[in-house]
Write a protein that holds these residues in place. Sequence first.
Motif, short mmCIF file in Angstrom:
data_model
loop_
_atom_site.label_atom_id
_atom_site.label_comp_id
_atom_site.label_asym_id
_atom_site.label_seq_id
_atom_site.Cartn_x
_atom_site.Cartn_y
_atom_site.Cartn_z
N ARG A 46 26.01 7.14 10.13
CA ARG A 46 24.81 6.31 9.96
C ARG A 46 23.88 7.00 8.98
O ARG A 46 23.38 8.08 9.25
N GLY A 47 23.70 6.36 7.83
CA GLY A 47 22.97 7.00 6.74
C GLY A 47 23.94 7.70 5.81
O GLY A 47 25.14 7.73 6.07
N ILE A 48 23.44 8.30 4.74
CA ILE A 48 24.33 8.88 3.74
C ILE A 48 24.55 10.38 3.92
O ILE A 48 25.42 10.96 3.26
N CYS A 49 23.76 11.01 4.79
CA CYS A 49 23.85 12.47 4.93
C CYS A 49 23.29 12.86 6.29
O CYS A 49 22.92 12.00 7.10
N THR A 50 23.20 14.15 6.54
CA THR A 50 22.61 14.61 7.79
C THR A 50 21.11 14.32 7.80
O THR A 50 20.48 14.17 6.75
N ASP A 80 20.11 3.11 4.94
CA ASP A 80 19.98 2.18 6.07
C ASP A 80 21.34 1.67 6.54
O ASP A 80 21.43 1.00 7.57
N ASP A 81 22.39 1.95 5.78
CA ASP A 81 23.73 1.45 6.09
C ASP A 81 24.52 2.43 6.96
O ASP A 81 24.12 3.58 7.14
N SER A 82 25.65 1.95 7.46
CA SER A 82 26.61 2.79 8.17
C SER A 82 27.91 2.80 7.38
O SER A 82 28.25 1.82 6.71
N TYR A 83 28.67 3.91 7.47
CA TYR A 83 29.88 4.08 6.67
C TYR A 83 31.03 4.56 7.55
O TYR A 83 30.86 5.46 8.38
N SER A 84 32.19 3.93 7.37
CA SER A 84 33.40 4.35 8.09
C SER A 84 34.10 5.40 7.25
O SER A 84 34.57 5.12 6.14
N ILE A 85 34.18 6.63 7.76
CA ILE A 85 34.69 7.74 6.96
C ILE A 85 35.81 8.46 7.69
O ILE A 85 35.89 8.46 8.92
#
Length: 225
Positions: A46-50, A80-85
């Motif tokens: 959630r978000g781009i980094c810590t 504001d986005d979430s990413y599947s990593i």
Amino acid sequence: IVATEQVTSGKRVQFRPPSPGIPNEVFLTSHGYIPEINTNDFVTLRGICTDTEWRELLKKVEANDPTATNKFQLLKIFHDDSYSISAFNLPQRLLLALRILHINPQLPKQSMPFEELKQIVQEDKIIFFSAQNEAKVAQSLLDVAEDMLKKYPTTLREDMRLLKEGPLDEDQRLAIEYRRSKKALIHQLRQRMEDYLEQHASRRAGAGNPAVSLEKFILQPVRMI
């Protein structure tokens, strides 16, 4: 599981596994097991980094740092986005956001007008700035992996010991297997980023292959955890 015909008590039921391309959540909730290896599984960022790295950017914005302010204007929608990593998949939008986060406009290869960066963001373009910038992106993802692992109450090793030593009922075993699968995936991601940074250090020392983007790097064989 929903049966399409009547099943008598004690009768053995057979069913097909899920179609390829699904995460472990589907295996667990619809079929009651976790596969040992699933390259389609992922964890959600959630978000781009810590949070720590994002707060550092905000502190610079509050101090009226013009570079940080420009970055924030470009990146607030991404954050504001979430990413599947996973070790096998890093979304293009996430990589673009992290590359912009780590741009150093003082370096020739990373110097780009704000309006040009804005256009890249609007068009979701794939861009590679430099080997140094890419190494910082890898470090951010390594920090993300470390941060995710710290949030679990147990370590991967402890989960493996629990599964081996028990005693556990079926629900407990499945819950721990699911948790273990997510931790193993995060460990793989951490290992991949460590490998990338190791190769980057070798190149700086005058050895190793030419720099590659993280998109290409994760297509290379991965060390399994």
